[in-house]
Design an enzyme around this catalytic site. Structure first.
Site, PDB file in Angstrom:
ATOM      1  N   GLU A  11       5.680   4.240   2.065  1.00 33.34           N
ATOM      2  CA  GLU A  11       6.276   5.382   2.766  1.00 33.34           C
ATOM      3  C   GLU A  11       7.059   4.909   3.990  1.00 33.34           C
ATOM      4  O   GLU A  11       8.158   5.391   4.257  1.00 33.34           O
ATOM      5  CB  GLU A  11       5.182   6.370   3.206  1.00 33.34           C
ATOM      6  N   SER A  46       0.857  -1.185   0.000  1.00 32.71           N
ATOM      7  CA  SER A  46       0.000   0.000   0.000  1.00 32.71           C
ATOM      8  C   SER A  46       0.890   1.231   0.000  1.00 32.71           C
ATOM      9  O   SER A  46       2.089   1.140   0.244  1.00 32.71           O
ATOM     10  CB  SER A  46      -0.869   0.008   1.253  1.00 32.71           C
ATOM     11  N   LYS A  47       0.281   2.367  -0.216  1.00 40.30           N
ATOM     12  CA  LYS A  47       1.021   3.627  -0.192  1.00 40.30           C
ATOM     13  C   LYS A  47       1.678   3.830   1.164  1.00 40.30           C
ATOM     14  O   LYS A  47       2.816   4.259   1.272  1.00 40.30           O
ATOM     15  CB  LYS A  47       0.048   4.792  -0.455  1.00 40.30           C
ATOM     16  N   ARG A  48       0.914   3.508   2.203  1.00 40.51           N
ATOM     17  CA  ARG A  48       1.440   3.705   3.563  1.00 40.51           C
ATOM     18  C   ARG A  48       2.677   2.853   3.815  1.00 40.51           C
ATOM     19  O   ARG A  48       3.668   3.292   4.360  1.00 40.51           O
ATOM     20  CB  ARG A  48       0.347   3.346   4.574  1.00 40.51           C
TER      21      ARG A  48
END
Ligand code: GLU
Length: 500
Positions: A265, A260-262
């Site tokens: 990051e 996921s994007k999270r």
């Protein structure tokens, strides 16, 4: 198992949408395409699927090209290099798709739809409330052709939808997964041309794959849900389908779920990344990236793990692709990077370390670096470690902390005495080679009744003054007699400050 397509002259394409940086999954798809093309003497095409203006990222194309080139996956046809099917950006091919959309309308496989967003939303909500799967349920599917044409002719806003059969099923072959059957009643009347006249991916990609003579389509498993639409489009035109190969997905390192994007990051904060460009900055080799991702979805046998791009070109086969999803394993990545660093010629490692040294403002010269590389490449995991391993070679002087010059279990005075003797022994050496130094100092260790680690640790701190450094005597040989002795004498002065 091979297919008739395999014996044709292979034409494959990587067709990303420019929505962000090229990541592991995209790079692997590109690589499998490239491998098949190189292996068979076929063509590898790079096409940009940029019809979705909302997700368009203007920096993505440059990143894509840079990343593919860095990986060594040069395309034969496509954006930048041109070819017989120009243009290769879908946004520039609008006029090409128009007649095909028209043909689907004329043959009754598609229809104009004038429904507004509000009407569609209401209809979807009604269906949901009734507990049925929401699909297009408006009136446009049944509009008489003349009415629809007349409304288009006066400029009424419209899209074009594919007229999905309401019953029956479609069976399609995926090379990795075998026959897949979809019930048509579960499929929607998908939009294939948007109100701005641009086709969506589903139509544009099929038309382009056909026109460009694509023989094998490698793409991610996320395209399986719309796979039946694609096959319906091919069949509506009566075209020969390509070999479809839906690749496995990459999962989070935990193995639980997709990236996921999270997650992405969070990874960045720990110095890990799924983006190709950032791997370069972290000191990974393109060879290691390719080797690592090649094996996330393909294997040659149970034991071989080291592959160069040339090996992969020779050994790749579609039938050894694995449809199971693979968790991203960064330890393996490090492992492969180490293997590939050691497989390179020292000159090559030195050349690739240079930018990292420059960035750290270390005034390294090639000749010295070339002598250092054989000492450190056994231990290096990533190229960005080069500064921490080598900085002391290129400094005018080093400043060890005086306490670091007191050997374990010795007093400052004893350390000073030992260092003084060692310095004198080294000064007296007729030749400045690591073997001569080591023989002489091992004898001294014996004579003084010390442990080797005590004296050598002291010398290491005196000459390198950094937490990691290559083997001591080899390093002192490279530093040279004058610099090494100068650093030892400086250390003696520093130690004097510790004597009461
Ligand atoms: N443009 C699509 C994507 O970025 C390509 C899918 C395909 O290869 O057909 O995922």
């Amino acid at each position: 198992m091979s297919s008739p397509r395999d014996s044709q002259s292979v034409r494959v394409r990587f067709a990303p949408s420019p929505t962000g940086l090229l990541h592991l999954g995209g790079a692997r798809t590109a690589m499998y395409n490239y491998l098949l093309a190189r292996q068979t003497g076929g063509q590898f095409i790079l096409r940009l699927e940029d019809t979705d203006q909302k997700r368009f990222d203007p920096t993505a194309e440059q990143d894509l090209k840079d990343s593919l080139r860095w990986l060594g996956l040069q395309w034969d046809e496509g954006i930048d290099v041109g070819g017989p099917h120009e243009p290769y950006r879908q946004s520039e091919r609008k006029a090409i798709y128009q007649p095909f959309a028209q043909q689907l309308i004329d043959s009754g496989h598609a229809f104009y739809c004038f429904c507004t967003r509000e009407e569609l939303d209401t209809s979807r909500q009604e269906q949901k409330a009734r507990g049925v799967q929401a699909r297009y349920a408006g009136p446009c599917r049944e509009l008489p052709a003349e009415t629809a044409h007349a409304r288009v002719a006066v400029g009424e806003d419209h899209v074009i939808r594919f007229k999905m059969p309401k019953d029956g099923s479609i069976t399609i072959v995926d090379r990795l997964r075998g026959d897949i059957t979809f019930e048509n009643r579960n499929l929607d009347d998908y939009v294939i041309v948007k109100s701005d006249g641009l086709p969506v991916y589903h139509l544009a990609a099929m038309v382009d794959d056909h026109l460009m003579g694509i023989t094998h389509v490698f793409r991610g498993e996320e395209w399986i849900p719309t796979f039946p639409l694609h096959a319906h489009i091919y069949r509506a035109f009566g075209w020969q389908e390509p070999e479809w190969v839906h690749l496995s997905l990459f999962l989070k390192p935990s193995g639980k779920g997709k990236m996921s994007k999270r997650e992405t990051e969070a990874m960045r904060l720990t110095g890990q990344t799924i983006f190709i460009k950032e791997m370069q900055g972290l000191g990974y080799l393109p060879e290691a990236v390719l080797n690592w991702i090649a094996l996330m979805g393909w294997s040659y046998d149970d034991s071989t793990e080291f592959f160069t791009l040339d090996d992969l070109i020779q050994k790749f086969s579609i039938d050894k692709l694995n449809p199971s999803n693979a968790a991203i394993d960064f330890r393996k990545f490090d492992h492969f990077n180490g293997l590939h660093i050691r497989a390179l010629a020292p000159e090559d490692v030195a050349r690739r370390c240079m930018p990292f040294l420059e960035q750290a403002s270390i005034p390294a010269d090639m000749d010295t670096l070339l002598r250092i590389i054989p000492l450190i490449r056994e231990r290096m995991v990533t190229l960005d470690e080069a500064p921490e391993w080598t900085a002391f070679f290129f400094k005018d002087s080093v400043d060890p902390a005086p306490e670091s010059l007191i050997a374990k279990d010795l007093t400052a005075a004893q350390s000073h005495a030992a260092l003084q003797r060692a310095t004198a022994e080294l000064e007296a050496l007729p030749e400045w080679t690591h073997t001569a130094m080591e023989t002489r100092l091992r004898a001294l260790v014996e004579e003084l009744g010390l442990k080797a680690g005590q004296l050598f640790g002291l010398l290491r701190n005196a000459t390198a003054a950094q937490p990691v450094s290559p083997p001591l005597f080899e390093s002192m040989e490279i530093l040279g007699r004058d610099v090494s002795l100068g650093r030892l004498r400086h250390a003696l002065t520093l130690l004097e400050s510790q004597l009461q």
